[in-house]
Design a protein around this motif. Sequence first.
Motif, PDB file in Angstrom:
ATOM      1  N   VAL A  41     -40.842 -59.433 120.929  1.00  0.00           N
ATOM      2  CA  VAL A  41     -40.490 -58.400 121.902  1.00  0.00           C
ATOM      3  C   VAL A  41     -39.024 -58.030 121.710  1.00  0.00           C
ATOM      4  N   LEU A  42     -38.724 -56.737 121.791  1.00  0.00           N
ATOM      5  CA  LEU A  42     -37.338 -56.267 121.744  1.00  0.00           C
ATOM      6  C   LEU A  42     -37.008 -55.570 123.054  1.00  0.00           C
ATOM      7  N   LEU A  43     -35.947 -56.030 123.706  1.00  0.00           N
ATOM      8  CA  LEU A  43     -35.394 -55.373 124.893  1.00  0.00           C
ATOM      9  C   LEU A  43     -34.098 -54.701 124.474  1.00  0.00           C
ATOM     10  N   TRP A  44     -33.990 -53.394 124.702  1.00  0.00           N
ATOM     11  CA  TRP A  44     -32.771 -52.720 124.262  1.00  0.00           C
ATOM     12  C   TRP A  44     -32.245 -51.788 125.351  1.00  0.00           C
ATOM     13  N   GLY A  45     -30.935 -51.601 125.319  1.00  0.00           N
ATOM     14  CA  GLY A  45     -30.285 -50.748 126.305  1.00  0.00           C
ATOM     15  C   GLY A  45     -28.806 -51.056 126.367  1.00  0.00           C
ATOM     16  N   PRO A  46     -28.066 -50.332 127.205  1.00  0.00           N
ATOM     17  CA  PRO A  46     -26.615 -50.511 127.276  1.00  0.00           C
ATOM     18  C   PRO A  46     -26.223 -51.818 127.956  1.00  0.00           C
ATOM     19  N   THR A  47     -24.969 -52.180 127.792  1.00  0.00           N
ATOM     20  CA  THR A  47     -24.429 -53.347 128.488  1.00  0.00           C
ATOM     21  C   THR A  47     -24.605 -53.172 129.992  1.00  0.00           C
ATOM     22  N   GLY A  48     -25.022 -54.228 130.661  1.00  0.00           N
ATOM     23  CA  GLY A  48     -25.201 -54.166 132.104  1.00  0.00           C
ATOM     24  C   GLY A  48     -26.592 -53.774 132.540  1.00  0.00           C
ATOM     25  N   ALA A  49     -27.506 -53.564 131.591  1.00  0.00           N
ATOM     26  CA  ALA A  49     -28.872 -53.172 131.952  1.00  0.00           C
ATOM     27  C   ALA A  49     -29.751 -54.361 132.302  1.00  0.00           C
ATOM     28  N   ASP A 124     -28.533 -53.286 121.634  1.00  0.00           N
ATOM     29  CA  ASP A 124     -28.023 -52.132 122.376  1.00  0.00           C
ATOM     30  C   ASP A 124     -28.697 -50.829 121.969  1.00  0.00           C
ATOM     31  N   ALA A 125     -29.659 -50.904 121.041  1.00  0.00           N
ATOM     32  CA  ALA A 125     -30.352 -49.702 120.560  1.00  0.00           C
ATOM     33  C   ALA A 125     -31.738 -50.104 120.073  1.00  0.00           C
ATOM     34  N   PRO A 126     -32.655 -49.144 119.937  1.00  0.00           N
ATOM     35  CA  PRO A 126     -33.965 -49.478 119.392  1.00  0.00           C
ATOM     36  C   PRO A 126     -33.836 -49.964 117.959  1.00  0.00           C
ATOM     37  N   ALA A 127     -34.854 -50.673 117.484  1.00  0.00           N
ATOM     38  CA  ALA A 127     -34.775 -51.283 116.160  1.00  0.00           C
ATOM     39  C   ALA A 127     -34.434 -50.275 115.072  1.00  0.00           C
ATOM     40  N   VAL A 128     -35.019 -49.085 115.160  1.00  0.00           N
ATOM     41  CA  VAL A 128     -34.820 -48.088 114.108  1.00  0.00           C
ATOM     42  C   VAL A 128     -33.360 -47.664 113.981  1.00  0.00           C
ATOM     43  N   ASP A 129     -32.575 -47.801 115.032  1.00  0.00           N
ATOM     44  CA  ASP A 129     -31.178 -47.373 115.030  1.00  0.00           C
ATOM     45  C   ASP A 129     -30.189 -48.521 114.864  1.00  0.00           C
ATOM     46  N   LEU A 130     -30.674 -49.745 114.753  1.00  0.00           N
ATOM     47  CA  LEU A 130     -29.770 -50.885 114.635  1.00  0.00           C
ATOM     48  C   LEU A 130     -29.162 -50.953 113.239  1.00  0.00           C
ATOM     49  N   ARG A 131     -27.881 -51.261 113.178  1.00  0.00           N
ATOM     50  CA  ARG A 131     -27.198 -51.420 111.897  1.00  0.00           C
ATOM     51  C   ARG A 131     -27.294 -52.881 111.454  1.00  0.00           C
ATOM     52  N   VAL A 132     -28.498 -53.265 111.110  1.00  0.00           N
ATOM     53  CA  VAL A 132     -28.764 -54.600 110.594  1.00  0.00           C
ATOM     54  C   VAL A 132     -29.571 -54.459 109.305  1.00  0.00           C
ATOM     55  N   ARG A 133     -29.730 -55.542 108.576  1.00  0.00           N
ATOM     56  CA  ARG A 133     -30.478 -55.487 107.326  1.00  0.00           C
ATOM     57  C   ARG A 133     -31.905 -55.006 107.577  1.00  0.00           C
ATOM     58  N   SER A 145     -41.571 -52.923 122.409  1.00  0.00           N
ATOM     59  CA  SER A 145     -40.154 -52.616 122.590  1.00  0.00           C
ATOM     60  C   SER A 145     -39.971 -51.924 123.930  1.00  0.00           C
ATOM     61  N   PHE A 146     -38.977 -52.364 124.704  1.00  0.00           N
ATOM     62  CA  PHE A 146     -38.748 -51.812 126.033  1.00  0.00           C
ATOM     63  C   PHE A 146     -37.295 -51.380 126.172  1.00  0.00           C
ATOM     64  N   GLN A 147     -37.104 -50.143 126.570  1.00  0.00           N
ATOM     65  CA  GLN A 147     -35.754 -49.668 126.874  1.00  0.00           C
ATOM     66  C   GLN A 147     -35.410 -50.045 128.306  1.00  0.00           C
ATOM     67  N   LEU A 148     -34.282 -50.730 128.491  1.00  0.00           N
ATOM     68  CA  LEU A 148     -33.818 -51.105 129.821  1.00  0.00           C
ATOM     69  C   LEU A 148     -32.732 -50.143 130.276  1.00  0.00           C
ATOM     70  N   SER A 149     -32.816 -49.733 131.524  1.00  0.00           N
ATOM     71  CA  SER A 149     -31.850 -48.798 132.099  1.00  0.00           C
ATOM     72  C   SER A 149     -31.030 -49.493 133.170  1.00  0.00           C
ATOM     73  N   PRO A 150     -29.736 -49.174 133.278  1.00  0.00           N
ATOM     74  CA  PRO A 150     -28.912 -49.759 134.341  1.00  0.00           C
ATOM     75  C   PRO A 150     -29.446 -49.368 135.716  1.00  0.00           C
ATOM     76  N   LEU A 151     -29.098 -50.162 136.702  1.00  0.00           N
ATOM     77  CA  LEU A 151     -29.509 -49.874 138.061  1.00  0.00           C
ATOM     78  C   LEU A 151     -28.846 -48.603 138.575  1.00  0.00           C
ATOM     79  N   ARG A 152     -29.538 -47.911 139.452  1.00  0.00           N
ATOM     80  CA  ARG A 152     -28.926 -46.781 140.151  1.00  0.00           C
ATOM     81  C   ARG A 152     -27.955 -47.315 141.198  1.00  0.00           C
ATOM     82  N   GLU A 153     -27.143 -46.419 141.763  1.00  0.00           N
ATOM     83  CA  GLU A 153     -26.076 -46.868 142.661  1.00  0.00           C
ATOM     84  C   GLU A 153     -26.612 -47.671 143.840  1.00  0.00           C
ATOM     85  N   ALA A 154     -27.671 -47.197 144.467  1.00  0.00           N
ATOM     86  CA  ALA A 154     -28.210 -47.910 145.631  1.00  0.00           C
ATOM     87  C   ALA A 154     -28.688 -49.306 145.242  1.00  0.00           C
ATOM     88  N   GLU A 155     -29.304 -49.411 144.063  1.00  0.00           N
ATOM     89  CA  GLU A 155     -29.792 -50.707 143.595  1.00  0.00           C
ATOM     90  C   GLU A 155     -28.626 -51.626 143.236  1.00  0.00           C
TER      91      GLU A 155
END
Length: 231
Positions: A41-49, A124-133, A145-155
């Motif tokens: 499983v790959l979890l991807w998204g920005p810092t703080g997600a 921090d990005a989906p597998a296709v965009d990762l700068r790895v071998r 693969s799941f994209q994680l999104s940061p919480l909204r302000e209320a959350e």
Amino acid sequence: MRQIPLALLAPPAHSFDNFLPGANAEALAYLLGLMPADPPVLLWGPTGAGKTHLLQALAERWHAAGQRVAWYDADTPLPWELPAHDSLLLLDDCQRFDAGQQHAAFALFVASAGQGYTVVATADAPAVDLRVREDLRTRLGWGPSFQLSPLREAEMRAALRREADRRGLLLGDEVLDYLLTRFERNLKGLMALLERLDEFAMANKRALTLPLLKAMLADQPVEKFEPDPNL
């Protein structure tokens, strides 16, 4: 490789119980149903997600079920060894792996294939965009693969208030508004700031107020700011 120590799971451990899913309910549901030998499983998204939070929650859950857990990240020294028995293998922040760590991560995928291991990785990005071998990128993108999104302000407000309550802090609207308007809305960073503020308040024997927060940020003695009328 390092085995997850039990101390990591002691309060305030990141668990599924204290994870606010927000828009990430689908990823959370999948991880709750994860079984040994499932596809990677790959979890991807920005810092703080919440990526690392979910890895630690998995570690806690699998430990409680008597399963072995091994954790690998950019701070884990080489060589990375595969545990002797089927385990949960956690690869955190794969985009930070250097060339040697990328080789080691790919070797873990190869050695664990078909052996009852389960791999969950974050980036921090989906597998296709990762700068790895390329071979590692292919393995990371093979399963769900799941994209994680940061919480909204209320959350995010709810998460900060809950952490303040757990610490026995009274987090007023004035302090909360200041945190959310003056700092990047990164929950991980805000939680760290709240922890620092808690320690500063205890050291100065003051309640958590906006003047106290400003004193901490300015690195000045509390006496130079408006005294707390509640003390």
